[in-house]
Design a protein around this motif. Structure first.
Motif, short mmCIF file in Angstrom:
data_model
loop_
_atom_site.label_atom_id
_atom_site.label_comp_id
_atom_site.label_asym_id
_atom_site.label_seq_id
_atom_site.Cartn_x
_atom_site.Cartn_y
_atom_site.Cartn_z
N LEU A 95 0.82 -1.20 0.00
CA LEU A 95 0.00 0.00 0.00
C LEU A 95 0.86 1.26 0.00
CD1 LEU A 95 -2.73 -1.05 2.58
CD2 LEU A 95 -3.00 -0.86 0.12
N ARG A 96 1.94 1.23 0.80
CA ARG A 96 2.81 2.42 0.86
C ARG A 96 3.53 2.65 -0.47
NH1 ARG A 96 3.13 0.55 6.18
NH2 ARG A 96 4.92 -0.82 5.80
N LEU A 97 3.99 1.57 -1.11
CA LEU A 97 4.65 1.72 -2.40
C LEU A 97 3.68 2.24 -3.46
CD1 LEU A 97 6.81 -1.53 -2.44
CD2 LEU A 97 7.67 0.83 -2.49
N MET A 98 2.44 1.72 -3.46
CA MET A 98 1.44 2.21 -4.42
C MET A 98 1.16 3.68 -4.18
SD MET A 98 -1.42 -0.75 -4.98
CE MET A 98 -2.27 0.31 -6.14
N ALA A 99 1.03 4.06 -2.92
CA ALA A 99 0.75 5.46 -2.61
C ALA A 99 1.88 6.36 -3.10
CB ALA A 99 0.55 5.62 -1.10
N ALA A 100 3.13 5.94 -2.89
CA ALA A 100 4.27 6.74 -3.33
C ALA A 100 4.30 6.87 -4.85
CB ALA A 100 5.57 6.12 -2.83
N GLU A 101 4.08 5.78 -5.55
CA GLU A 101 4.10 5.83 -7.01
C GLU A 101 2.94 6.66 -7.54
OE1 GLU A 101 6.30 4.90 -9.12
OE2 GLU A 101 7.64 3.98 -7.66
N ALA A 102 1.77 6.56 -6.88
CA ALA A 102 0.61 7.33 -7.33
C ALA A 102 0.82 8.83 -7.13
CB ALA A 102 -0.64 6.87 -6.58
N ARG A 103 1.53 9.18 -6.05
CA ARG A 103 1.77 10.60 -5.80
C ARG A 103 2.71 11.20 -6.83
NH1 ARG A 103 2.15 8.98 -0.38
NH2 ARG A 103 4.43 8.95 -0.53
N GLU A 104 3.76 10.47 -7.18
CA GLU A 104 4.82 11.03 -8.01
C GLU A 104 4.72 10.64 -9.47
OE1 GLU A 104 8.58 10.17 -6.22
OE2 GLU A 104 7.81 10.49 -4.20
N LEU A 105 4.24 9.42 -9.74
CA LEU A 105 4.10 8.88 -11.09
C LEU A 105 5.36 9.17 -11.93
CD1 LEU A 105 1.89 7.20 -12.39
CD2 LEU A 105 1.21 9.21 -13.67
N ARG A 106 6.48 8.68 -11.44
CA ARG A 106 7.74 8.80 -12.16
C ARG A 106 7.76 7.87 -13.36
NH1 ARG A 106 11.46 7.43 -7.18
NH2 ARG A 106 9.67 6.05 -6.87
N PRO A 107 8.76 7.96 -14.23
CA PRO A 107 8.83 7.05 -15.37
C PRO A 107 8.76 5.59 -14.90
CG PRO A 107 10.43 8.80 -15.64
CD PRO A 107 9.83 8.98 -14.27
#
Length: 317
Positions: free
Chosen positions: A162-174
């Motif tokens: 959940l924490r990894l998904m939240a981080a990726e969703a916030r930043e949406l890096r390449p």
């Protein structure tokens, strides 16, 4: 595959979970501010999930099951039922497709909605399962599964995901979209596994049969090698049971006779292959152990009710 190989340890339920590969995925990063409400329409053959990253949300599924989601909570709506998310239990809800969204890619967008009050941030997704084993498992799930953050403290996998998904969703890096897709595989499987471990309903029927040492192995053999010329006697022999005892236990646990299950399993695989790839009937027939296209077509129509050609052409659902 050698269907008559020596007995080796298997994990039938684990293999069924292995087939839970997501496809047709679509994700939304939602930024709400109270008061807010969102009405999601029914989506046939889809599983929808919602992860609360911050704030809270009331989930109401089909007007029958209402629950408050808090930070770290995960909710699955497995059967594509219409449902609402809202800042208040009886708040008004706007239709999802009537609201403007910021398209990030073909499969990812950002939704901002609400009256400017207390914020709630979520990641939501709609996914499909194409493999027959996955569909069979998902069909057994309840209308909603809620995994509360407080109940996952003993199992860091869900919390970390959940924490990894939240981080990726916030930043949406390449590459972020790909990472979220893979994490969603893990997330959904973990949630379903948690439900299986705690819900008595998971101990009966097909899921219960998968947990049975001998019947579970028989199901695994059928799933692994559907083209093998299975008979009641050969399956019974593989799991060290008499023919009569095996037939009785299989029917009791699975709900259908063993050979009917074999035929149905083959036709489910055939229908999926025909829909996805439009493969030639002769190729599908050979892949499933039929000696001729005609024999396969007769078996398919007898089991499914329509011709395989109609399924391949997409003229039937």
């Amino acid at each position: 595959m050698n269907a008559t190989a020596n007995w080796t340890p298997v994990d039938p339920l684990g293999e069924a979970l292995h087939f839970l590969r997501l496809s047709g995925t679509f994700y939304t990063r939602s930024e709400f501010s109270a008061p807010w409400g969102l009405a999601l329409p029914p989506l046939a053959d889809c599983l929808m999930f919602h992860v609360v990253n911050a704030g809270r949300a009331w989930l109401d599924v089909d007007g029958h099951e209402r629950v408050l989601l808090r930070p770290g909570d995960l909710a699955l709506v497995p059967h594509g039922l219409g449902h609402t998310l809202a800042s208040e239990p009886d708040g008004a809800a706007d239709a999802l497709f009537d609201l403007p969204r910021e398209a990030v890619s073909e499969r990812y967008d950002i939704l901002r909605h609400g009256g400017g009050g207390a914020p709630t941030h979520m990641v939501c997704g709609a996914v499909r399962f194409d493999h027959p084993a996955a569909r069979q498992l998902v069909a057994l799930l309840p209308k909603a599964i809620v995994i509360e953050a407080a109940h996952t403290l003993h199992d860091d996998w869900i919390g970390h995901t959940l924490r990894l998904m939240a981080a990726e969703a916030r930043e949406l890096r390449p590459g972020g979209e790909t990472i979220i897709t893979r994490l969603s595989d893990i997330l959904v499987i973990q949630a379903i596994r948690a439900w299986i471990e705690r819900d008595p309903a998971a101990r009966t029927g097909w899921l219960g049969a998968l947990k049975d040492r001998q019947i579970g192995r028989a199901l695994t053999l059928i799933h692994r090698d559907p083209a093998h010329a299975w008979t009641l006697a050969s399956l019974a022999s593989q799991v060290a049971m008499s023919r009569s005892a095996f037939a009785a236990r299989f029917a009791e646990l699975v709900g259908v006779p063993a050979m009917q299950y074999v035929a149905r399993w083959r036709m489910q695989l055939a229908a999926t292959t025909l829909k996805e790839s439009g493969a030639a009937l002769a190729d599908v027939a050979a892949r499933l152990g039929y000696q001729s296209e005609a024999a396969f077509s007769r078996a398919f129509k007898r089991c499914v009710g329509v011709s395989p050609g109609a399924v391949r052409r997409g003229t039937v659902p």
